[in-house]
Write a protein that holds these residues in place. Structure first.
Motif, mmCIF file in Angstrom:
data_model
loop_
_atom_site.group_PDB
_atom_site.id
_atom_site.type_symbol
_atom_site.label_atom_id
_atom_site.label_comp_id
_atom_site.label_asym_id
_atom_site.label_seq_id
_atom_site.Cartn_x
_atom_site.Cartn_y
_atom_site.Cartn_z
ATOM 1 N N MET A 1 0.850 -1.174 0.000
ATOM 2 C CA MET A 1 0.000 0.000 0.000
ATOM 3 C C MET A 1 0.893 1.234 0.000
ATOM 4 O O MET A 1 1.756 1.380 0.860
ATOM 5 C CB MET A 1 -0.894 -0.036 1.256
ATOM 6 N N ASN A 2 0.676 2.120 -0.974
ATOM 7 C CA ASN A 2 1.496 3.330 -1.017
ATOM 8 C C ASN A 2 0.966 4.359 -0.019
ATOM 9 O O ASN A 2 -0.067 4.163 0.621
ATOM 10 C CB ASN A 2 1.575 3.895 -2.444
ATOM 11 N N GLU A 3 1.680 5.462 0.090
ATOM 12 C CA GLU A 3 1.362 6.474 1.099
ATOM 13 C C GLU A 3 -0.030 7.077 0.894
ATOM 14 O O GLU A 3 -0.778 7.285 1.850
ATOM 15 C CB GLU A 3 2.432 7.574 1.059
ATOM 16 N N THR A 4 -0.389 7.342 -0.344
ATOM 17 C CA THR A 4 -1.707 7.908 -0.642
ATOM 18 C C THR A 4 -2.811 6.931 -0.283
ATOM 19 O O THR A 4 -3.816 7.309 0.337
ATOM 20 C CB THR A 4 -1.807 8.293 -2.132
ATOM 21 N N ALA B 1 -2.654 4.526 1.907
ATOM 22 C CA ALA B 1 -2.688 4.406 3.369
ATOM 23 C C ALA B 1 -3.431 5.596 3.983
ATOM 24 O O ALA B 1 -4.238 5.421 4.907
ATOM 25 C CB ALA B 1 -1.280 4.305 3.931
ATOM 26 N N PHE B 2 -3.169 6.789 3.479
ATOM 27 C CA PHE B 2 -3.857 7.981 3.977
ATOM 28 C C PHE B 2 -5.352 7.865 3.742
ATOM 29 O O PHE B 2 -6.159 8.143 4.629
ATOM 30 C CB PHE B 2 -3.305 9.244 3.310
ATOM 31 N N GLU B 3 -5.738 7.456 2.541
ATOM 32 C CA GLU B 3 -7.161 7.321 2.210
ATOM 33 C C GLU B 3 -7.828 6.252 3.074
ATOM 34 O O GLU B 3 -8.965 6.427 3.516
ATOM 35 C CB GLU B 3 -7.332 7.005 0.721
ATOM 36 N N ALA B 4 -7.138 5.160 3.321
ATOM 37 C CA ALA B 4 -7.690 4.098 4.167
ATOM 38 C C ALA B 4 -7.885 4.601 5.590
ATOM 39 O O ALA B 4 -8.932 4.368 6.208
ATOM 40 C CB ALA B 4 -6.780 2.871 4.153
ATOM 41 N N ARG B 5 -6.875 5.307 6.134
ATOM 42 C CA ARG B 5 -7.003 5.862 7.486
ATOM 43 C C ARG B 5 -8.195 6.812 7.559
ATOM 44 O O ARG B 5 -8.982 6.766 8.509
ATOM 45 C CB ARG B 5 -5.720 6.587 7.906
ATOM 46 N N LEU C 1 -8.124 0.411 11.734
ATOM 47 C CA LEU C 1 -7.087 1.433 11.926
ATOM 48 C C LEU C 1 -5.822 0.818 12.526
ATOM 49 O O LEU C 1 -4.707 1.153 12.139
ATOM 50 C CB LEU C 1 -7.602 2.555 12.831
ATOM 51 N N GLN C 2 -6.011 -0.079 13.480
ATOM 52 C CA GLN C 2 -4.878 -0.738 14.117
ATOM 53 C C GLN C 2 -4.084 -1.555 13.095
ATOM 54 O O GLN C 2 -2.859 -1.571 13.123
ATOM 55 C CB GLN C 2 -5.359 -1.631 15.253
ATOM 56 N N ALA C 3 -4.774 -2.207 12.177
ATOM 57 C CA ALA C 3 -4.102 -3.032 11.164
ATOM 58 C C ALA C 3 -3.224 -2.192 10.237
ATOM 59 O O ALA C 3 -2.269 -2.712 9.654
ATOM 60 C CB ALA C 3 -5.135 -3.803 10.346
ATOM 61 N N LEU C 4 -3.517 -0.903 10.128
ATOM 62 C CA LEU C 4 -2.706 -0.015 9.281
ATOM 63 C C LEU C 4 -1.409 0.408 9.971
ATOM 64 O O LEU C 4 -0.562 1.035 9.350
ATOM 65 C CB LEU C 4 -3.516 1.223 8.893
ATOM 66 N N ARG C 5 -1.275 0.101 11.247
ATOM 67 C CA ARG C 5 -0.062 0.454 12.001
ATOM 68 C C ARG C 5 0.682 -0.819 12.367
ATOM 69 O O ARG C 5 0.325 -1.490 13.341
ATOM 70 C CB ARG C 5 -0.418 1.216 13.277
ATOM 71 N N PRO C 6 1.724 -1.161 11.634
ATOM 72 C CA PRO C 6 2.456 -2.407 11.907
ATOM 73 C C PRO C 6 2.948 -2.516 13.350
ATOM 74 O O PRO C 6 3.015 -3.612 13.895
ATOM 75 C CB PRO C 6 3.636 -2.350 10.940
ATOM 76 N N GLU C 7 3.242 -1.376 13.988
ATOM 77 C CA GLU C 7 3.736 -1.389 15.370
ATOM 78 C C GLU C 7 2.691 -1.926 16.341
ATOM 79 O O GLU C 7 3.016 -2.391 17.428
ATOM 80 C CB GLU C 7 4.119 0.026 15.840
#
Length: 151
Positions: A1-4, A6-10, A36-42
């Motif tokens: 997933m590119n930055e754009t 990822a931003f749109e998903a968030r 939202l949590q799944a978008l943050r690998p940490e």
């Protein structure tokens, strides 16, 4: 997933989260939080509804950042920092440019984030509503603080 993407998903999940919370749809709100949590690998695989999971998430987000990096906890006018590998809560100072005094490296105003401050029934910190505690990690807002050792 590119930055754009990822931003749109968030953004999409944030809209879903706010919508679900506003009408009291707990299951839909929880699903949006998990997305939202799944978008943050940490934060992957952590139970942010438990003290140990929340603490691991805070450590993961703060680890490797410059000293003084802090998560903003707007719900209780506080900050979350990492001091020698331990999660510490701080009150926000009236003057954001002021430094926090430390004794032996620990902030004088610091409050350790331990199990004794976790409300197991509500599944959040005693000063929070459950959603606010998770939002600190899921929707992080950052600031930097300075520490000055008191002699």
């Amino acid at each position: 997933m590119n930055e754009t993407e990822a931003f749109e998903a968030r953004y999409r999940y944030l809209v879903q989260l706010n919508s679900a919370r506003s009408v009291g749809e707990l299951a839909a709100a929880r699903a949006a939080e998990l997305a939202l949590q799944a978008l943050r690998p940490e934060l992957a695989g952590l139970d942010l509804c438990s003290c140990s999971g929340w603490m691991a998430g805070a450590k993961a987000l703060l680890c490797g950042l410059p000293p003084g990096s802090a998560l903003v906890d707007a719900a209780c006018d506080g900050l979350v920092v990492l001091i020698e590998g331990e999660v510490v809560g701080l009150p926000q100072l009236m003057n954001a440019a002021s430094a926090y005094h430390t004794e032996n490296g620990y902030p004088v105003l610091g409050r350790d984030a331990g199990e004794h401050h976790w409300d197991g029934e509500k599944k959040c910190w005693e000063a929070h509503r459950p959603a606010h505690a998770r939002d600190v990690l899921l929707l992080p807002s950052w600031t930097t603080v300075q520490f000055v050792e008191v002699v």
